[in-house]
Each structure stands twice: as C-alpha cells, then as structure tokens.
Design a protein around this motif. Structure first.
Motif, PDB file in Angstrom:
ATOM      1  N   ARG A  50      38.400  30.198  57.090  1.00 23.06           N
ATOM      2  CA  ARG A  50      37.550  28.900  56.363  1.00 23.06           C
ATOM      3  C   ARG A  50      35.897  29.331  56.143  1.00 23.06           C
ATOM      4  N   ARG A  51      35.462  29.816  57.429  1.00 20.32           N
ATOM      5  CA  ARG A  51      34.209  29.967  57.226  1.00 20.32           C
ATOM      6  C   ARG A  51      33.644  31.448  56.149  1.00 20.32           C
ATOM      7  N   ALA A  52      34.803  32.690  56.318  1.00 19.79           N
ATOM      8  CA  ALA A  52      34.288  33.244  55.569  1.00 19.79           C
ATOM      9  C   ALA A  52      34.472  33.122  53.888  1.00 19.79           C
ATOM     10  N   PHE A  53      35.143  31.819  53.397  1.00 15.78           N
ATOM     11  CA  PHE A  53      34.614  31.245  51.827  1.00 15.78           C
ATOM     12  C   PHE A  53      33.459  30.901  51.944  1.00 15.78           C
ATOM     13  N   GLY A  54      32.918  29.995  53.136  1.00 10.51           N
ATOM     14  CA  GLY A  54      31.682  29.688  53.433  1.00 10.51           C
ATOM     15  C   GLY A  54      30.774  30.657  53.157  1.00 10.51           C
ATOM     16  N   ARG A  55      30.545  31.432  53.333  1.00 13.06           N
ATOM     17  CA  ARG A  55      29.175  32.864  53.271  1.00 13.06           C
ATOM     18  C   ARG A  55      29.564  33.217  52.220  1.00 13.06           C
ATOM     19  N   VAL A  56      30.651  32.926  50.890  1.00 11.59           N
ATOM     20  CA  VAL A  56      30.241  33.973  49.587  1.00 11.59           C
ATOM     21  C   VAL A  56      29.406  32.997  48.936  1.00 11.59           C
ATOM     22  N   THR A  57      28.914  33.647  48.252  1.00  9.97           N
ATOM     23  CA  THR A  57      27.858  32.930  47.164  1.00  9.97           C
ATOM     24  C   THR A  57      28.202  33.580  46.160  1.00  9.97           C
ATOM     25  N   LEU A  58      28.336  32.658  44.749  1.00  5.56           N
ATOM     26  CA  LEU A  58      28.320  32.974  43.538  1.00  5.56           C
ATOM     27  C   LEU A  58      27.171  33.555  42.762  1.00  5.56           C
ATOM     28  N   ARG A  59      27.218  34.389  41.586  1.00  7.22           N
ATOM     29  CA  ARG A  59      26.389  35.215  41.027  1.00  7.22           C
ATOM     30  C   ARG A  59      26.936  35.144  39.782  1.00  7.22           C
ATOM     31  N   PRO A  60      26.476  34.247  39.021  1.00  6.37           N
ATOM     32  CA  PRO A  60      26.516  33.440  37.541  1.00  6.37           C
ATOM     33  C   PRO A  60      25.891  34.208  36.705  1.00  6.37           C
ATOM     34  N   ARG A  61      26.509  34.692  35.878  1.00 10.25           N
ATOM     35  CA  ARG A  61      26.108  35.805  34.485  1.00 10.25           C
ATOM     36  C   ARG A  61      25.926  34.897  33.212  1.00 10.25           C
ATOM     37  N   VAL A  62      25.106  34.471  32.319  1.00  9.03           N
ATOM     38  CA  VAL A  62      24.578  33.891  31.406  1.00  9.03           C
ATOM     39  C   VAL A  62      24.918  34.873  29.679  1.00  9.03           C
ATOM     40  N   LEU A  63      25.161  33.525  29.161  1.00 12.16           N
ATOM     41  CA  LEU A  63      25.508  33.650  27.391  1.00 12.16           C
ATOM     42  C   LEU A  63      26.475  34.976  27.501  1.00 12.16           C
ATOM     43  N   VAL A  64      27.855  34.277  27.917  1.00 13.10           N
ATOM     44  CA  VAL A  64      28.890  35.548  27.388  1.00 13.10           C
ATOM     45  C   VAL A  64      29.830  33.979  26.909  1.00 13.10           C
ATOM     46  N   ASP A  65      30.449  34.727  26.835  1.00 18.93           N
ATOM     47  CA  ASP A  65      31.947  34.026  25.576  1.00 18.93           C
ATOM     48  C   ASP A  65      32.548  33.254  26.233  1.00 18.93           C
ATOM     49  N   VAL A  66      32.733  32.754  27.252  1.00 14.85           N
ATOM     50  CA  VAL A  66      33.122  32.098  27.585  1.00 14.85           C
ATOM     51  C   VAL A  66      33.813  30.116  27.220  1.00 14.85           C
ATOM     52  N   SER A  67      34.638  30.154  25.788  1.00 20.84           N
ATOM     53  CA  SER A  67      35.024  29.661  24.831  1.00 20.84           C
ATOM     54  C   SER A  67      36.912  29.455  25.508  1.00 20.84           C
ATOM     55  N   ARG A  68      37.567  30.330  26.193  1.00 21.76           N
ATOM     56  CA  ARG A  68      38.553  30.631  26.211  1.00 21.76           C
ATOM     57  C   ARG A  68      38.823  31.276  27.710  1.00 21.76           C
ATOM     58  N   CYS A  69      39.215  31.281  29.098  1.00 28.54           N
ATOM     59  CA  CYS A  69      39.037  31.510  30.393  1.00 28.54           C
ATOM     60  C   CYS A  69      40.729  31.965  30.631  1.00 28.54           C
ATOM     61  N   ASP A  70      40.913  33.503  30.064  1.00 22.17           N
ATOM     62  CA  ASP A  70      42.790  33.302  30.583  1.00 22.17           C
ATOM     63  C   ASP A  70      42.244  34.031  32.174  1.00 22.17           C
ATOM     64  N   THR A  71      43.449  32.938  32.808  1.00 24.07           N
ATOM     65  CA  THR A  71      44.044  32.903  34.364  1.00 24.07           C
ATOM     66  C   THR A  71      45.321  33.786  34.344  1.00 24.07           C
ATOM     67  N   GLY A  72      46.011  34.087  33.665  1.00 20.28           N
ATOM     68  CA  GLY A  72      46.764  35.206  33.457  1.00 20.28           C
ATOM     69  C   GLY A  72      46.637  36.522  34.205  1.00 20.28           C
ATOM     70  N   THR A  73      47.766  36.983  35.028  1.00 20.10           N
ATOM     71  CA  THR A  73      48.159  37.929  35.552  1.00 20.10           C
ATOM     72  C   THR A  73      49.677  38.912  35.447  1.00 20.10           C
ATOM     73  N   GLU A  74      49.016  39.887  35.397  1.00 23.02           N
ATOM     74  CA  GLU A  74      50.734  40.400  36.289  1.00 23.02           C
ATOM     75  C   GLU A  74      51.005  41.244  36.884  1.00 23.02           C
ATOM     76  N   LEU A  75      52.152  41.103  37.992  1.00 27.18           N
ATOM     77  CA  LEU A  75      51.687  41.404  39.065  1.00 27.18           C
ATOM     78  C   LEU A  75      53.503  41.927  39.175  1.00 27.18           C
ATOM     79  N   LEU A  76      53.511  43.389  39.956  1.00 26.52           N
ATOM     80  CA  LEU A  76      54.726  44.223  39.751  1.00 26.52           C
ATOM     81  C   LEU A  76      56.056  43.950  39.089  1.00 26.52           C
ATOM     82  N   GLY A  77      54.936  43.972  37.529  1.00 24.17           N
ATOM     83  CA  GLY A  77      56.359  43.571  36.131  1.00 24.17           C
ATOM     84  C   GLY A  77      56.650  41.728  35.656  1.00 24.17           C
ATOM     85  N   ALA A  78      55.816  40.955  36.587  1.00 24.07           N
ATOM     86  CA  ALA A  78      56.058  39.679  36.422  1.00 24.07           C
ATOM     87  C   ALA A  78      55.084  39.244  35.178  1.00 24.07           C
ATOM     88  N   ARG A  79      54.984  38.394  34.552  1.00 20.81           N
ATOM     89  CA  ARG A  79      54.077  38.037  33.784  1.00 20.81           C
ATOM     90  C   ARG A  79      53.475  36.792  34.446  1.00 20.81           C
TER      91      ARG A  79
END
Length: 374
Positions: A50-79
C-alpha cells in the motif's frame, strides 16, 4: 454462455472499494477475516504494497479530448471491458455460500477477467457455467503431477483460456494470525477440484498451527525448477502465465522459457515478509521483459487510481485479491461486480483528469514515483 445484464449499483451502494472492507469485516468470523486480511510474519510486505502506491504522484496533461475514456483492453486474445481483474484466492465459500460461482457472475457482469484458484471451493464446471467473461486457472505445483495434468485438461474443456502457475510458494509463508487461530477448513468447505485425500490435512485443526500450512508442506512440491515448465507445456496448449515474479533476473528467465505472460506479485504479502512491494518491482520486470509478453500486477491495488499508476509503470492489467473477497462477503455476485465497477469507474475518472483518454496513452510520463523515506 449469454452475457448477463451489467450490474447497476443501488443508490446507497458503497462509494469506495474500502467501504466493502468494513462490511466484510463485520460479517466474517475472526479466524476467516484473519485468513483473508493477514500476511506473513510481521506483515511488513502487506503494508509496503500500500505504501508504494502512496508514493506515486500523477502528472496530468490538459486540453486533451477526454469526452470518452476507454478502459477496454485485450489480454491473451480476450477482449475485456476493464484492465482490472480478479486474482486467484482460495475457498470463496468461506465468505459466501455461492463461492466462486458468485465471483464468476460478478466478474462477468463487470466485463473482467477471473483467475480461478486451484483451491476453489466450487467445481470448474460450475464456475464456467456461471461465467460470462474469460477464466484462467491457477495452479500450485503438486507433488502428484497426474493431478495437475488432469486439472489442466478439465480447465481447457471448461473453457479456461490460460494456465497461471504460482512460482513463489515452494512452502506456505509463516502466517502468524492463522497459527494463533489454529485455522483449519470446516467440513462444509473443500477444494472442490481436487481429490479430498490431497487436502485432508487442511481440515485438521491443531493449536498454534495453520492446517493450510500443514497441507501445503504435504502436497506442494518444493523441488520444481525452470526445467520442469516443459512438462507442463507438453500437457496443455493453453498460454502459460507465471505468477510471483519480482526481479529482472526471473523475468528474463521467464521470457527465455516461453512464458506467455508474467504477474508481478508478492502473494499479497503472504509469502516472504520484507519482499519488495509489487509496485516497486514492476518497472524492473517490465524493462527486463522488453515487450516480449504482457506483465500484470497484483498486491495492494485498491482502486482505479492505483490501477492507473500500475499501468503507467508498464502493467498491462492488475488483479484484485482481498477487495473481491470483501465484495463477495458483503453482497455476493453484486458485491464482486460493485468492487470491480467502482474501481473501473475510478480509473476512467482518473484518466479523464490526467488527460489520458485510453489505456495506450498511459505511460511513464503520467507519473512520478518518489523514493521511500528512510
């Protein structure tokens, strides 16, 4: 199999994955809770995850089209609808009477991968019949190899799409909570996919001893080496995934021996105490693999922001262990789907605010990983 309707949480459903933890803790008997919640020895690695995740800081980018954020992926042939899947954990009927059947329903409703444990408390066939999403089967290397061969054959026939070999458990970690509780399986819970004689020791309570550790010492082969992987390969055409890799050296060896994927994992802090946090080990494993196969991560992931951090550091997907059991204890299949949906929604929200509209756009430039204070 027909896909079930996607689970919709009721208005007063938990707002955070951790909310399911509180409900599960209230509902479960102390020995069962300690079995799920505990880790090896002083549980330093549990906390380090848990502490390891607490040491991560995010670096956000701006003025990007995020009207749709796609969380889909493919893994070993499975969607998949989400890169957040279910890690292999044993004996789900300890926390809910439907056990892994309910977990499969919940994972399918969330569009997520479910890795079924060799110590599942429901049969592979029943789990597969309830599943609407992809299943993988996880194995420990038993002394009785014919049982492994039989199990991988059954897994393939049931529709499992990969074999996951856990490689960090030649013996069970020293889990002091289980020893203090004299933890053993009750008569109504068993490893439904193994001969009852193989796991008989897991049902024999003794003061000051974990019956599961006694079973593991009796049943699991600690002499297995890299050369034995060829035996398993010869008995299954399914992709082979190695779970429990924490170093560049072992990652490179896994690639040389033809692993189709690697899971960076310290077993949720339940094996070697003071082992590296999974997130801390991720980058060196990803660099050693150099794109030869997907790299997944488990250990300490509690939601979508944690998932974003792991993806930025090179993971293709993450697996949730304890949080899925919390959801299962709290509300059966609906609770499992609720945990996975909450985490995926949080991931999509983080992607939007970080200016990363799809998983391919999440790279190391999205995070800064601070060193741990000494």
């Amino acid at each position: 199999m027909t896909a079930p309707e996607r689970h919709v949480r009721p208005p007063q459903a938990p707002a955070r994955v951790e909310d399911y933890r509180r409900t599960a803790r209230r509902r479960l008997d102390r020995p069962v809770w300690d079995f799920i919640d505990g880790g090896a020895e002083s549980e330093r690695t549990v906390g380090a995850n848990r502490r390891a995740f607490g040491r991560v800081t995010l670096r956000p980018r701006v003025l990007v089209d995020v009207s749709r954020c796609d969380t889909g992926t493919e893994l070993l042939g499975a969607r998949l609808d989400t890169p957040i899947g279910v890690a292999p954990t044993a004996y789900h009927r300890l926390v809910h009477p439907d056990g892994e059947v309910a977990t499969a329903r919940g994972a399918g409703a969330a569009g997520a991968l479910f890795v079924v444990s060799i110590y599942a408390s429901r049969t592979l066939e029943d789990i597969a019949a309830a599943a609407a999403g992809p299943l993988w089967i996880q194995l420990y290397w038993l002394r009785r190899r014919e049982l492994l061969a039989e199990l991988v054959g059954r897994a393939a026939a049931a529709g499992c799409r990969a074999v996951v070999l856990t490689v960090d458990a030649p013996r069970l970690g020293r889990r002091h909570r289980d020893a203090r509780n004299g933890f053993a399986l009750g008569p109504g819970i068993r490893a439904a996919n193994l001969d009852a004689a193989v796991t008989a020791a897991a049902h024999l309570p003794a003061a000051g001893r974990s019956a599961l550790a006694a079973h593991a010492a009796e049943a699991v082969d600690p002499s297995v080496t890299w050369s034995d992987l060829a035996w398993l390969r010869a008995r299954s055409d399914l992709p082979l995934v190695l779970k429990g890799v924490l170093t560049a050296e072992d990652a490179a060896a896994a690639v040389r021996h033809g692993a189709d994927a690697i899971i960076v994992s310290n077993h949720g802090g339940r094996q070697l105490d003071r082992a590296s946090a999974s997130l801390d080990a991720l980058a060196e494993v990803v660099d050693a693999v150099a794109g030869a196969c997907p790299v997944l991560l488990d250990g300490g992931v509690r939601g979508g922001t944690d998932t974003f951090a792991a993806l930025a550091l090179g993971a293709s997907a993450v697996l949730l262990g304890r949080p899925v059991l919390w959801g299962l204890a709290a509300d059966g299949a609906a609770g499992v789907a609720g945990v996975l949906d909450l985490a995926t929604e949080e991931l999509a929200h983080t992607m939007a605010l970080a200016g990363r509209p799809d998983l391919a756009s999440i790279d190391r430039s999205a995070v800064t990983l601070r060193a741990e204070a000494r």
